[in-house]
Design a protein around this motif. Structure first.
Motif, PDB file in Angstrom:
ATOM      1  N   TYR A 198       0.815  -1.214   0.000  1.00 56.36           N
ATOM      2  CA  TYR A 198       0.000   0.000   0.000  1.00 56.36           C
ATOM      3  C   TYR A 198       0.850   1.267   0.000  1.00 56.36           C
ATOM      4  O   TYR A 198       0.362   2.362   0.282  1.00 56.36           O
ATOM      5  CB  TYR A 198      -0.971  -0.007   1.194  1.00 56.36           C
ATOM      6  CG  TYR A 198      -0.302  -0.003   2.565  1.00 56.36           C
ATOM      7  CD1 TYR A 198      -0.365   1.115   3.387  1.00 56.36           C
ATOM      8  CD2 TYR A 198       0.378  -1.120   3.033  1.00 56.36           C
ATOM      9  CE1 TYR A 198       0.237   1.121   4.631  1.00 56.36           C
ATOM     10  CE2 TYR A 198       0.977  -1.124   4.270  1.00 56.36           C
ATOM     11  CZ  TYR A 198       0.905   0.000   5.073  1.00 56.36           C
ATOM     12  OH  TYR A 198       1.518   0.004   6.304  1.00 56.36           O
ATOM     13  N   THR A 204      -5.407  -5.689  -4.273  1.00 57.08           N
ATOM     14  CA  THR A 204      -6.865  -5.567  -4.303  1.00 57.08           C
ATOM     15  C   THR A 204      -7.477  -6.547  -3.315  1.00 57.08           C
ATOM     16  O   THR A 204      -6.817  -7.499  -2.862  1.00 57.08           O
ATOM     17  CB  THR A 204      -7.424  -5.883  -5.706  1.00 57.08           C
ATOM     18  OG1 THR A 204      -7.241  -7.290  -5.967  1.00 57.08           O
ATOM     19  CG2 THR A 204      -6.731  -5.065  -6.781  1.00 57.08           C
ATOM     20  N   ALA A 205      -8.746  -6.335  -2.989  1.00 61.56           N
ATOM     21  CA  ALA A 205      -9.441  -7.227  -2.054  1.00 61.56           C
ATOM     22  C   ALA A 205      -9.433  -8.667  -2.566  1.00 61.56           C
ATOM     23  O   ALA A 205      -9.284  -9.621  -1.790  1.00 61.56           O
ATOM     24  CB  ALA A 205     -10.867  -6.740  -1.837  1.00 61.56           C
ATOM     25  N   ALA A 224      -6.246   3.234   3.793  1.00 63.56           N
ATOM     26  CA  ALA A 224      -7.650   3.557   3.535  1.00 63.56           C
ATOM     27  C   ALA A 224      -7.880   3.851   2.054  1.00 63.56           C
ATOM     28  O   ALA A 224      -8.903   3.446   1.483  1.00 63.56           O
ATOM     29  CB  ALA A 224      -8.084   4.744   4.393  1.00 63.56           C
ATOM     30  N   ASP A 225      -6.918   4.517   1.424  1.00 57.28           N
ATOM     31  CA  ASP A 225      -7.046   4.859   0.005  1.00 57.28           C
ATOM     32  C   ASP A 225      -7.103   3.624  -0.892  1.00 57.28           C
ATOM     33  O   ASP A 225      -7.651   3.673  -1.998  1.00 57.28           O
ATOM     34  CB  ASP A 225      -5.878   5.752  -0.444  1.00 57.28           C
ATOM     35  CG  ASP A 225      -5.976   7.167   0.116  1.00 57.28           C
ATOM     36  OD1 ASP A 225      -7.062   7.533   0.614  1.00 57.28           O
ATOM     37  OD2 ASP A 225      -4.958   7.879   0.082  1.00 57.28           O
ATOM     38  N   THR A 226      -6.532   2.506  -0.410  1.00 60.34           N
ATOM     39  CA  THR A 226      -6.551   1.284  -1.219  1.00 60.34           C
ATOM     40  C   THR A 226      -7.929   0.625  -1.214  1.00 60.34           C
ATOM     41  O   THR A 226      -8.205  -0.246  -2.051  1.00 60.34           O
ATOM     42  CB  THR A 226      -5.552   0.238  -0.681  1.00 60.34           C
ATOM     43  OG1 THR A 226      -5.969  -0.185   0.628  1.00 60.34           O
ATOM     44  CG2 THR A 226      -4.138   0.784  -0.636  1.00 60.34           C
ATOM     45  N   GLY A 227      -8.774   0.985  -0.242  1.00 61.12           N
ATOM     46  CA  GLY A 227     -10.078   0.333  -0.120  1.00 61.12           C
ATOM     47  C   GLY A 227      -9.999  -1.049   0.504  1.00 61.12           C
ATOM     48  O   GLY A 227     -10.972  -1.814   0.457  1.00 61.12           O
ATOM     49  N   LEU A 228      -8.865  -1.391   1.129  1.00 60.01           N
ATOM     50  CA  LEU A 228      -8.662  -2.738   1.665  1.00 60.01           C
ATOM     51  C   LEU A 228      -8.991  -2.864   3.145  1.00 60.01           C
ATOM     52  O   LEU A 228      -8.956  -3.974   3.693  1.00 60.01           O
ATOM     53  CB  LEU A 228      -7.209  -3.171   1.445  1.00 60.01           C
ATOM     54  CG  LEU A 228      -6.734  -3.254  -0.010  1.00 60.01           C
ATOM     55  CD1 LEU A 228      -5.260  -3.656  -0.054  1.00 60.01           C
ATOM     56  CD2 LEU A 228      -7.585  -4.238  -0.807  1.00 60.01           C
ATOM     57  N   ASP A 277     -11.723  -2.718   5.127  1.00 60.19           N
ATOM     58  CA  ASP A 277     -12.812  -3.607   5.549  1.00 60.19           C
ATOM     59  C   ASP A 277     -12.447  -5.067   5.322  1.00 60.19           C
ATOM     60  O   ASP A 277     -12.788  -5.937   6.136  1.00 60.19           O
ATOM     61  CB  ASP A 277     -14.111  -3.269   4.805  1.00 60.19           C
ATOM     62  CG  ASP A 277     -14.729  -1.964   5.284  1.00 60.19           C
ATOM     63  OD1 ASP A 277     -14.340  -1.484   6.373  1.00 60.19           O
ATOM     64  OD2 ASP A 277     -15.589  -1.417   4.568  1.00 60.19           O
ATOM     65  N   THR A 278     -11.750  -5.350   4.237  1.00 64.63           N
ATOM     66  CA  THR A 278     -11.333  -6.725   3.954  1.00 64.63           C
ATOM     67  C   THR A 278     -10.331  -7.203   4.994  1.00 64.63           C
ATOM     68  O   THR A 278     -10.416  -8.336   5.482  1.00 64.63           O
ATOM     69  CB  THR A 278     -10.723  -6.819   2.542  1.00 64.63           C
ATOM     70  OG1 THR A 278     -11.637  -6.258   1.603  1.00 64.63           O
ATOM     71  CG2 THR A 278     -10.443  -8.262   2.166  1.00 64.63           C
TER      72      THR A 278
END
Length: 196
Positions: free
Chosen positions: A7, A31-32, A57-61, A63-64
């Protein structure tokens, strides 16, 4: 196989070099969907915890990561991300541990950052430290630390005050030191994690 969360806030090269030395296979998580390819996950990190959390947080990961049931190891800032809050950037972190990441300055008289080799005292029989002698030395470079708590601490280090050198909460593990730069003891720890 180990997935390394890439990340933009970790020293990936020294970690992959250590995994190569001990013959552990790995790949990168971007990626997730990538998480499904790996049995274990490492979250590396160097630098600023608040900025690292922003990048993660910017990666969107996020929650995963929070939903993972497989073993996860945070290294250095990657460990600090497991805590609830850091004074570095006054940032809320992953909140997997109800502990805060605090700055040494104003709390100790020793030089900051804490840099170099220091011994760790083992607690709570963590499988991360199987085959590693109590009071083994590991390599540290940090100005912030996770506050010591008996319940979550797998190893404690003393530098002006006791702090958590390693933590464990369920399937989440963290080490403040750099196992990839800690010689045979560090390699044993990475091998232990790869075998969980």
């Amino acid at each position: 196989m180990i997935g390394i969360v890439n990340y933009g806030a970790g020293n990936i090269f020294s970690l992959t070099a250590a995994l190569d030395r001990i013959g552990v296979t790995y790949g990168m998580v971007h990626t997730a969907a990538d998480f499904e390819r790996y049995d274990r996950i490492i979250i590396p990190g160097v630098g600023h915890a608040g900025a690292a959390m922003g990048k993660l947080a910017d990666t969107g990961l996020v929650d995963t990561i929070l939903a993972l049931k497989k073993p996860v190891l945070g290294i250095c800032v990657g460990m600090q991300l497991l805590s609830s809050f850091s004074e570095e950037g006054n940032a809320d972190l992953l909140q997997l541990l109800p502990l805060k990441t605090l700055h040494f300055t104003g709390r100790i008289t020793e030089k900051v950052p804490h840099m170099g080799w220091n011994s760790v005292s083992l607690q709570n029989n963590s499988p991360l430290f199987d085959g590693i002698a109590d009071n083994s030395y590991f390599y540290f470079v940090h100005s912030y630390f996770i506050e010591f708590d008996d319940k979550y601490t797998a190893a404690v280090c003393q530098y002006g005050l006791p702090f958590s050198a390693a933590v464990q909460q369920g399937n989440f593990f963290g080490v403040q030191f750099h196992p990839e730069k800690s010689g045979l003891a560090g390699e044993q720890l990475l091998q232990n994690f790869a075998s969980l």
